[in-house]
Design a protein around this motif. Structure first.
Motif, PDB file in Angstrom:
ATOM      1  N   UNK A  89      15.096  26.214 115.074  1.00  0.00           N
ATOM      2  CA  UNK A  89      13.719  26.054 115.515  1.00  0.00           C
ATOM      3  C   UNK A  89      13.130  24.765 114.953  1.00  0.00           C
ATOM      4  N   UNK A  90      12.565  23.959 115.842  1.00  0.00           N
ATOM      5  CA  UNK A  90      11.822  22.765 115.451  1.00  0.00           C
ATOM      6  C   UNK A  90      10.382  22.985 115.890  1.00  0.00           C
ATOM      7  N   UNK A  91       9.453  22.748 114.979  1.00  0.00           N
ATOM      8  CA  UNK A  91       8.051  22.983 115.288  1.00  0.00           C
ATOM      9  C   UNK A  91       7.269  21.681 115.188  1.00  0.00           C
ATOM     10  N   UNK A  92       6.424  21.445 116.184  1.00  0.00           N
ATOM     11  CA  UNK A  92       5.510  20.310 116.161  1.00  0.00           C
ATOM     12  C   UNK A  92       4.122  20.822 116.539  1.00  0.00           C
ATOM     13  N   UNK A  93       3.098  20.112 116.069  1.00  0.00           N
ATOM     14  CA  UNK A  93       1.739  20.620 116.261  1.00  0.00           C
ATOM     15  C   UNK A  93       0.937  19.869 117.320  1.00  0.00           C
ATOM     16  N   UNK A  94       1.618  19.126 118.201  1.00  0.00           N
ATOM     17  CA  UNK A  94       0.893  18.453 119.284  1.00  0.00           C
ATOM     18  C   UNK A  94       1.854  18.090 120.418  1.00  0.00           C
ATOM     19  N   UNK A  95       1.270  17.909 121.598  1.00  0.00           N
ATOM     20  CA  UNK A  95       2.058  17.462 122.732  1.00  0.00           C
ATOM     21  C   UNK A  95       2.630  16.072 122.510  1.00  0.00           C
ATOM     22  N   UNK A  96       1.871  15.222 121.846  1.00  0.00           N
ATOM     23  CA  UNK A  96       2.328  13.861 121.556  1.00  0.00           C
ATOM     24  C   UNK A  96       3.575  13.899 120.681  1.00  0.00           C
ATOM     25  N   UNK A 145       5.647  16.388 120.424  1.00  0.00           N
ATOM     26  CA  UNK A 145       6.733  16.986 121.218  1.00  0.00           C
ATOM     27  C   UNK A 145       7.429  15.915 122.057  1.00  0.00           C
ATOM     28  N   UNK A 146       6.647  15.061 122.694  1.00  0.00           N
ATOM     29  CA  UNK A 146       7.232  14.013 123.532  1.00  0.00           C
ATOM     30  C   UNK A 146       8.028  13.017 122.695  1.00  0.00           C
ATOM     31  N   UNK A 147       7.520  12.670 121.523  1.00  0.00           N
ATOM     32  CA  UNK A 147       8.259  11.762 120.633  1.00  0.00           C
ATOM     33  C   UNK A 147       9.569  12.404 120.186  1.00  0.00           C
ATOM     34  N   UNK A 148       9.524  13.689 119.866  1.00  0.00           N
ATOM     35  CA  UNK A 148      10.740  14.411 119.485  1.00  0.00           C
ATOM     36  C   UNK A 148      11.763  14.361 120.625  1.00  0.00           C
ATOM     37  N   UNK A 149      11.298  14.640 121.842  1.00  0.00           N
ATOM     38  CA  UNK A 149      12.207  14.706 122.991  1.00  0.00           C
ATOM     39  C   UNK A 149      12.761  13.340 123.389  1.00  0.00           C
ATOM     40  N   UNK A 150      12.127  12.271 122.970  1.00  0.00           N
ATOM     41  CA  UNK A 150      12.684  10.935 123.205  1.00  0.00           C
ATOM     42  C   UNK A 150      13.967  10.740 122.397  1.00  0.00           C
ATOM     43  N   UNK A 151      14.076  11.438 121.268  1.00  0.00           N
ATOM     44  CA  UNK A 151      15.209  11.269 120.362  1.00  0.00           C
ATOM     45  C   UNK A 151      16.194  12.443 120.384  1.00  0.00           C
TER      46      UNK A 151
END
Length: 133
Positions: free
Chosen positions: A36-43, A45-51
Protein backbone atom coordinates in the motif's frame (compact mmCIF):
# COMPACT_ATOMS: atom_id res chain seq x y z
CA UNK A 1 10.14 -9.94 -4.08
CA UNK A 2 7.39 -7.57 -5.20
CA UNK A 3 6.56 -7.31 -8.86
CA UNK A 4 3.40 -5.89 -10.36
CA UNK A 5 1.08 -7.93 -12.51
CA UNK A 6 3.22 -11.04 -12.87
CA UNK A 7 1.91 -13.18 -10.03
CA UNK A 8 4.83 -12.62 -7.65
CA UNK A 9 4.56 -10.70 -4.42
CA UNK A 10 1.76 -8.52 -3.20
CA UNK A 11 -0.43 -6.46 -5.49
CA UNK A 12 0.20 -2.73 -5.28
CA UNK A 13 -2.53 -0.31 -4.27
CA UNK A 14 -2.29 3.48 -4.42
CA UNK A 15 -4.58 5.18 -1.90
CA UNK A 16 -5.41 8.85 -2.50
CA UNK A 17 -7.23 10.70 0.30
CA UNK A 18 -6.61 13.97 2.12
CA UNK A 19 -7.96 12.69 5.46
CA UNK A 20 -5.28 11.16 7.69
CA UNK A 21 -7.83 9.12 9.66
CA UNK A 22 -9.11 7.49 6.45
CA UNK A 23 -5.57 6.73 5.28
CA UNK A 24 -4.87 5.14 8.65
CA UNK A 25 -8.00 2.95 8.48
CA UNK A 26 -7.20 1.84 4.95
CA UNK A 27 -3.58 1.10 5.91
CA UNK A 28 -4.76 -1.07 8.81
CA UNK A 29 -7.24 -2.90 6.57
CA UNK A 30 -4.91 -3.61 3.65
CA UNK A 31 -1.29 -3.67 4.78
CA UNK A 32 -1.15 -7.43 5.42
CA UNK A 33 -2.47 -8.37 1.98
CA UNK A 34 -1.22 -5.61 -0.33
CA UNK A 35 1.70 -3.29 -0.88
CA UNK A 36 0.00 0.00 0.00
CA UNK A 37 1.22 3.46 -0.98
CA UNK A 38 -0.67 6.40 0.45
CA UNK A 39 -0.70 9.99 -0.78
CA UNK A 40 -2.81 12.86 0.49
CA UNK A 41 -3.61 14.69 -2.76
CA UNK A 42 -4.43 14.19 -6.41
CA UNK A 43 -1.29 16.11 -7.34
CA UNK A 44 0.89 13.68 -5.36
CA UNK A 45 -0.94 10.73 -6.90
CA UNK A 46 -0.14 11.96 -10.41
CA UNK A 47 3.51 12.55 -9.51
CA UNK A 48 3.70 9.04 -8.05
CA UNK A 49 2.17 7.54 -11.20
CA UNK A 50 4.70 9.33 -13.40
CA UNK A 51 7.40 7.20 -11.74
CA UNK A 52 5.64 4.07 -10.45
CA UNK A 53 2.91 1.70 -11.53
CA UNK A 54 0.18 0.21 -9.36
CA UNK A 55 -2.40 -2.55 -9.68
CA UNK A 56 -5.34 -0.55 -8.32
CA UNK A 57 -6.18 2.95 -7.10
CA UNK A 58 -8.51 3.91 -4.25
CA UNK A 59 -9.46 7.52 -4.91
CA UNK A 60 -11.36 10.07 -2.84
CA UNK A 61 -13.41 12.74 -4.64
CA UNK A 62 -13.32 15.71 -2.27
CA UNK A 63 -9.75 16.93 -1.98
CA UNK A 64 -8.26 20.42 -2.12
CA UNK A 65 -6.51 21.76 -5.24
CA UNK A 66 -7.29 18.78 -7.48
CA UNK A 67 -10.35 16.69 -6.72
CA UNK A 68 -10.70 12.99 -7.47
CA UNK A 69 -12.61 13.50 -10.72
CA UNK A 70 -9.91 15.83 -12.08
CA UNK A 71 -7.22 13.43 -10.89
CA UNK A 72 -8.95 10.49 -12.56
CA UNK A 73 -9.26 12.41 -15.85
CA UNK A 74 -5.50 12.98 -15.80
CA UNK A 75 -4.78 9.35 -14.92
CA UNK A 76 -6.93 8.22 -17.85
CA UNK A 77 -4.90 10.52 -20.12
CA UNK A 78 -1.58 8.92 -19.05
CA UNK A 79 -0.30 6.54 -21.73
CA UNK A 80 0.74 3.61 -19.55
CA UNK A 81 -1.64 4.20 -16.64
CA UNK A 82 -5.03 4.71 -18.29
CA UNK A 83 -6.22 1.13 -17.70
CA UNK A 84 -5.48 0.91 -13.97
CA UNK A 85 -8.65 -0.14 -12.11
CA UNK A 86 -9.97 2.68 -9.93
CA UNK A 87 -12.36 2.43 -7.00
CA UNK A 88 -13.82 5.69 -5.78
CA UNK A 89 -13.85 5.64 -1.97
CA UNK A 90 -15.69 8.75 -0.93
CA UNK A 91 -18.33 10.43 1.15
CA UNK A 92 -19.78 12.03 -2.00
CA UNK A 93 -22.93 10.35 -3.23
CA UNK A 94 -24.46 12.94 -5.53
CA UNK A 95 -25.54 11.61 -8.93
CA UNK A 96 -23.23 13.97 -10.86
CA UNK A 97 -20.10 12.59 -9.14
CA UNK A 98 -21.23 9.00 -9.61
CA UNK A 99 -22.00 9.62 -13.30
CA UNK A 100 -18.72 11.45 -13.97
CA UNK A 101 -16.78 8.67 -12.24
CA UNK A 102 -18.60 6.02 -14.27
CA UNK A 103 -17.86 7.87 -17.53
CA UNK A 104 -14.17 7.73 -16.60
CA UNK A 105 -14.31 3.96 -16.24
CA UNK A 106 -14.20 3.29 -12.52
CA UNK A 107 -14.79 -0.29 -11.45
CA UNK A 108 -16.57 0.47 -8.16
CA UNK A 109 -17.89 3.27 -5.95
CA UNK A 110 -17.67 2.82 -2.18
CA UNK A 111 -19.23 5.26 0.25
CA UNK A 112 -17.59 6.30 3.51
CA UNK A 113 -17.79 5.19 6.18
CA UNK A 114 -16.72 1.83 4.78
CA UNK A 115 -16.50 -1.63 6.33
CA UNK A 116 -13.03 -3.14 6.09
CA UNK A 117 -14.25 -6.57 4.96
CA UNK A 118 -16.38 -4.98 2.23
CA UNK A 119 -13.40 -2.88 1.09
CA UNK A 120 -11.13 -5.94 0.87
CA UNK A 121 -13.80 -7.94 -1.00
CA UNK A 122 -14.39 -5.18 -3.55
CA UNK A 123 -10.66 -4.73 -4.13
CA UNK A 124 -10.26 -8.46 -4.69
CA UNK A 125 -13.20 -8.48 -7.13
CA UNK A 126 -11.81 -5.48 -9.05
CA UNK A 127 -8.39 -7.11 -9.37
CA UNK A 128 -9.97 -10.39 -10.52
CA UNK A 129 -12.16 -8.64 -13.10
CA UNK A 130 -9.12 -6.83 -14.43
CA UNK A 131 -7.11 -10.03 -14.63
CA UNK A 132 -4.51 -8.75 -12.18
CA UNK A 133 -4.95 -11.62 -9.69
Amino acid sequence: MTQTGDGYGKKRILVVDDAAIILSRIWDALRNDYEVTMVNSGIRALKYLEQENTDLILLDIRMPLKDGIQTLREIRAMKDRKDIPVIMLTGVEDSHSVLESAKLGICDYILKPFHEDDLRNRIQRALEQDGRV
